[in-house]
Design a protein around this motif. Structure first.
Motif, PDB file in Angstrom:
ATOM      1  N   ILE A   1      12.780 -24.228 -89.066  1.00 49.66           N
ATOM      2  CA  ILE A   1      12.937 -25.478 -89.800  1.00 49.66           C
ATOM      3  C   ILE A   1      12.071 -25.473 -91.054  1.00 49.66           C
ATOM      4  O   ILE A   1      12.481 -25.914 -92.142  1.00 49.66           O
ATOM      5  CB  ILE A   1      12.591 -26.678 -88.904  1.00 49.66           C
ATOM      6  CG1 ILE A   1      13.619 -26.793 -87.755  1.00 49.66           C
ATOM      7  CG2 ILE A   1      12.559 -27.974 -89.714  1.00 49.66           C
ATOM      8  CD1 ILE A   1      13.250 -27.852 -86.733  1.00 49.66           C
ATOM      9  N   GLY A   2      10.844 -24.970 -90.912  1.00 53.85           N
ATOM     10  CA  GLY A   2       9.953 -24.907 -92.054  1.00 53.85           C
ATOM     11  C   GLY A   2      10.482 -24.006 -93.149  1.00 53.85           C
ATOM     12  O   GLY A   2      10.364 -24.314 -94.346  1.00 53.85           O
ATOM     13  N   SER A   3      11.092 -22.879 -92.745  1.00 51.75           N
ATOM     14  CA  SER A   3      11.637 -21.966 -93.739  1.00 51.75           C
ATOM     15  C   SER A   3      12.793 -22.597 -94.495  1.00 51.75           C
ATOM     16  O   SER A   3      12.920 -22.471 -95.727  1.00 51.75           O
ATOM     17  CB  SER A   3      12.111 -20.676 -93.044  1.00 51.75           C
ATOM     18  OG  SER A   3      11.030 -20.032 -92.421  1.00 51.75           O
ATOM     19  N   VAL A   4      13.652 -23.308 -93.783  1.00 47.23           N
ATOM     20  CA  VAL A   4      14.779 -23.984 -94.432  1.00 47.23           C
ATOM     21  C   VAL A   4      14.271 -25.058 -95.399  1.00 47.23           C
ATOM     22  O   VAL A   4      14.772 -25.201 -96.526  1.00 47.23           O
ATOM     23  CB  VAL A   4      15.706 -24.596 -93.367  1.00 47.23           C
ATOM     24  CG1 VAL A   4      16.773 -25.466 -94.032  1.00 47.23           C
ATOM     25  CG2 VAL A   4      16.372 -23.505 -92.547  1.00 47.23           C
ATOM     26  N   TYR A   5      13.271 -25.817 -94.964  1.00 49.47           N
ATOM     27  CA  TYR A   5      12.712 -26.862 -95.818  1.00 49.47           C
ATOM     28  C   TYR A   5      12.101 -26.268 -97.083  1.00 49.47           C
ATOM     29  O   TYR A   5      12.271 -26.802 -98.192  1.00 49.47           O
ATOM     30  CB  TYR A   5      11.670 -27.645 -95.036  1.00 49.47           C
ATOM     31  CG  TYR A   5      11.001 -28.734 -95.835  1.00 49.47           C
ATOM     32  CD1 TYR A   5      11.651 -29.945 -96.101  1.00 49.47           C
ATOM     33  CD2 TYR A   5       9.705 -28.555 -96.335  1.00 49.47           C
ATOM     34  CE1 TYR A   5      11.036 -30.933 -96.830  1.00 49.47           C
ATOM     35  CE2 TYR A   5       9.085 -29.540 -97.077  1.00 49.47           C
ATOM     36  CZ  TYR A   5       9.756 -30.730 -97.324  1.00 49.47           C
ATOM     37  OH  TYR A   5       9.140 -31.718 -98.071  1.00 49.47           O
TER      38      TYR A   5
ATOM     39  N   LEU B   1      12.890 -23.418 -98.521  1.00 52.19           N
ATOM     40  CA  LEU B   1      13.947 -22.906 -99.417  1.00 52.19           C
ATOM     41  C   LEU B   1      14.637 -24.041-100.134  1.00 52.19           C
ATOM     42  O   LEU B   1      14.997 -23.928-101.316  1.00 52.19           O
ATOM     43  CB  LEU B   1      14.951 -22.098 -98.587  1.00 52.19           C
ATOM     44  CG  LEU B   1      14.423 -20.782 -98.016  1.00 52.19           C
ATOM     45  CD1 LEU B   1      15.466 -20.144 -97.098  1.00 52.19           C
ATOM     46  CD2 LEU B   1      14.035 -19.815 -99.125  1.00 52.19           C
ATOM     47  N   ILE B   2      14.827 -25.177 -99.444  1.00 49.88           N
ATOM     48  CA  ILE B   2      15.462 -26.321-100.098  1.00 49.88           C
ATOM     49  C   ILE B   2      14.578 -26.871-101.203  1.00 49.88           C
ATOM     50  O   ILE B   2      15.021 -27.212-102.311  1.00 49.88           O
ATOM     51  CB  ILE B   2      15.774 -27.409 -99.071  1.00 49.88           C
ATOM     52  CG1 ILE B   2      16.876 -26.918 -98.100  1.00 49.88           C
ATOM     53  CG2 ILE B   2      16.198 -28.699 -99.736  1.00 49.88           C
ATOM     54  CD1 ILE B   2      17.154 -27.868 -96.964  1.00 49.88           C
ATOM     55  N   ARG B   3      13.271 -26.963-100.924  1.00 51.75           N
ATOM     56  CA  ARG B   3      12.332 -27.482-101.916  1.00 51.75           C
ATOM     57  C   ARG B   3      12.253 -26.567-103.118  1.00 51.75           C
ATOM     58  O   ARG B   3      12.121 -27.032-104.266  1.00 51.75           O
ATOM     59  CB  ARG B   3      10.952 -27.646-101.290  1.00 51.75           C
ATOM     60  CG  ARG B   3      10.849 -28.804-100.318  1.00 51.75           C
ATOM     61  CD  ARG B   3      10.912 -30.145-101.036  1.00 51.75           C
ATOM     62  NE  ARG B   3       9.882 -30.258-102.045  1.00 51.75           N
ATOM     63  CZ  ARG B   3       8.669 -30.764-101.797  1.00 51.75           C
ATOM     64  NH1 ARG B   3       8.369 -31.221-100.579  1.00 51.75           N
ATOM     65  NH2 ARG B   3       7.765 -30.838-102.764  1.00 51.75           N
ATOM     66  N   LYS B   4      12.325 -25.258-102.861  1.00 53.44           N
ATOM     67  CA  LYS B   4      12.131 -24.307-103.978  1.00 53.44           C
ATOM     68  C   LYS B   4      13.386 -24.123-104.807  1.00 53.44           C
ATOM     69  O   LYS B   4      13.323 -24.054-106.031  1.00 53.44           O
ATOM     70  CB  LYS B   4      11.688 -22.976-103.400  1.00 53.44           C
ATOM     71  CG  LYS B   4      11.359 -21.935-104.456  1.00 53.44           C
ATOM     72  CD  LYS B   4      10.809 -20.674-103.847  1.00 53.44           C
ATOM     73  CE  LYS B   4      10.457 -19.651-104.928  1.00 53.44           C
ATOM     74  NZ  LYS B   4       9.901 -18.408-104.375  1.00 53.44           N
ATOM     75  N   TYR B   5      14.530 -24.041-104.151  1.00 50.79           N
ATOM     76  CA  TYR B   5      15.757 -23.727-104.896  1.00 50.79           C
ATOM     77  C   TYR B   5      16.723 -24.901-104.972  1.00 50.79           C
ATOM     78  O   TYR B   5      17.758 -24.800-105.608  1.00 50.79           O
ATOM     79  CB  TYR B   5      16.487 -22.540-104.222  1.00 50.79           C
ATOM     80  CG  TYR B   5      15.633 -21.288-104.161  1.00 50.79           C
ATOM     81  CD1 TYR B   5      15.416 -20.530-105.309  1.00 50.79           C
ATOM     82  CD2 TYR B   5      15.036 -20.897-102.978  1.00 50.79           C
ATOM     83  CE1 TYR B   5      14.616 -19.380-105.243  1.00 50.79           C
ATOM     84  CE2 TYR B   5      14.266 -19.764-102.924  1.00 50.79           C
ATOM     85  CZ  TYR B   5      14.046 -18.995-104.052  1.00 50.79           C
ATOM     86  OH  TYR B   5      13.288 -17.874-104.011  1.00 50.79           O
ATOM     87  N   GLY B   6      16.355 -25.991-104.322  1.00 50.59           N
ATOM     88  CA  GLY B   6      17.312 -27.104-104.307  1.00 50.59           C
ATOM     89  C   GLY B   6      17.453 -27.785-105.632  1.00 50.59           C
ATOM     90  O   GLY B   6      18.509 -28.371-105.936  1.00 50.59           O
TER      91      GLY B   6
END
Length: 285
Positions: free
Chosen positions: A272-276, A278-283
């Motif tokens: 979950i942390g990894s997905v969050y 990636l969303i914060r960085k590339y979203g």
């Protein structure tokens, strides 16, 4: 001289016949005797052993012979007078019978098997057997000596037959073995039927002697292999000996170990942390 030869030959032949009768006639009579035995002697119902000792849960086996000494064919009905709860069976060449059709002068071997009742008291019992025909009644008196009973029981001290164990873990099970009979038991061995990969060690693994009414505690050290799927499993423990045996079925519930649970939670949190991240960085791009 020539006229004496036939006379000498006659004398030699006479001597030869004399010696033949002396030495070989008894042997011929012996050979011929069995052929006549079937027709000789009165009718009879006999046994090799009339007194047998056994436990209540063992079979009293007698080897008997019925002989029809009459000159006529006869049908013999087999009967027995038994204590209450006892059972008898008659077997001829492996087949169970209740009567026999016998030719004149013939004999027949009969295997008699008697089972005592479970609550028979230790003592000597008289068992009269009869072979009854239209014209005759043959009596055979047997004796069955009940020396006691064999019995064994196995349970847990609490009576509980279900346990929990973790995948990859160990479980120590206490088993109580009791001699429930009136006779001592010797050389009792423990064994098991377990799911594939499971292991168990018994302490003690063998009971040399267990007196009547006595109990002994056996510990079963159970090991469950790693990565065992959570769920219900059956484990059967067996106790066997020369005179008694029993089984005990356990229900084992395998649960996931605490460490495995925390590792699973940690993996989920990291995912979950990894997905969050990636969303914060590339979203925003």
């Amino acid at each position: 001289m020539l006229s004496a030869l036939p006379f000498n030959r006659f004398r030699l032949s006479g001597r030869f016949a004399f010696f033949f009768i002396i030495f070989f006639a008894p042997s011929l009579a012996t050979i011929a005797q069995p052929l006549n035995e079937a027709k000789a002697g009165p009718s009879a119902f006999t046994a090799k052993l009339i007194n047998i000792e056994a436990a209540t849960n063992e079979v009293f086996r007698y080897s008997t012979t019925l002989h029809n000494g009459t000159k006529k064919q006869a049908i013999y009905e087999l009967k027995a007078t038994l204590p209450e709860g006892w059972v008898v069976s008659y077997k001829v060449e492996g087949n169970q019978v209740t009567s026999l059709n016998m030719d004149a002068g013939k004999s027949q071997e009969i295997a008699v098997e008697i089972n005592a009742s479970a609550n028979a008291s230790p003592k000597k019992y008289n068992i009269p057997l009869k072979a009854v025909s239209a014209n005759d009644t043959l009596l055979l008196k047997l004796e069955a000596v009940v020396k006691g009973s064999y019995g064994v029981a196995m349970n847990t001290p609490s009576g509980r037959l279900s346990e929990e164990v973790s995948s990859g873990g160990h479980k120590d099970l206490q088993l109580e073995v009791k001699n429930s009979g009136t006779l001592a038991l010797n050389n009792l061995e423990l064994s098991s039927q377990l799911p594939s990969g499971w292991e168990v060690r018994f302490e003690p693994a063998k009971i040399s002697k267990l007196e009547a009414g006595k109990s002994v505690t056996v510990t079963a050290f159970l090991k469950v292999p790693d990565k065992t799927i959570a769920g219900d499993y059956a484990a059967t423990f067996s106790l066997s000996g020369a005179n008694a045996n029993t089984q005990l079925a356990f229900r084992m519930f395998v649960k996931t170990s605490l460490l495995s649970g925390w590792i699973g939670i940690l993996v989920i949190v990291l995912a979950i942390g990894s997905v969050y991240y990636l969303i914060r960085k590339y979203g925003r791009r």
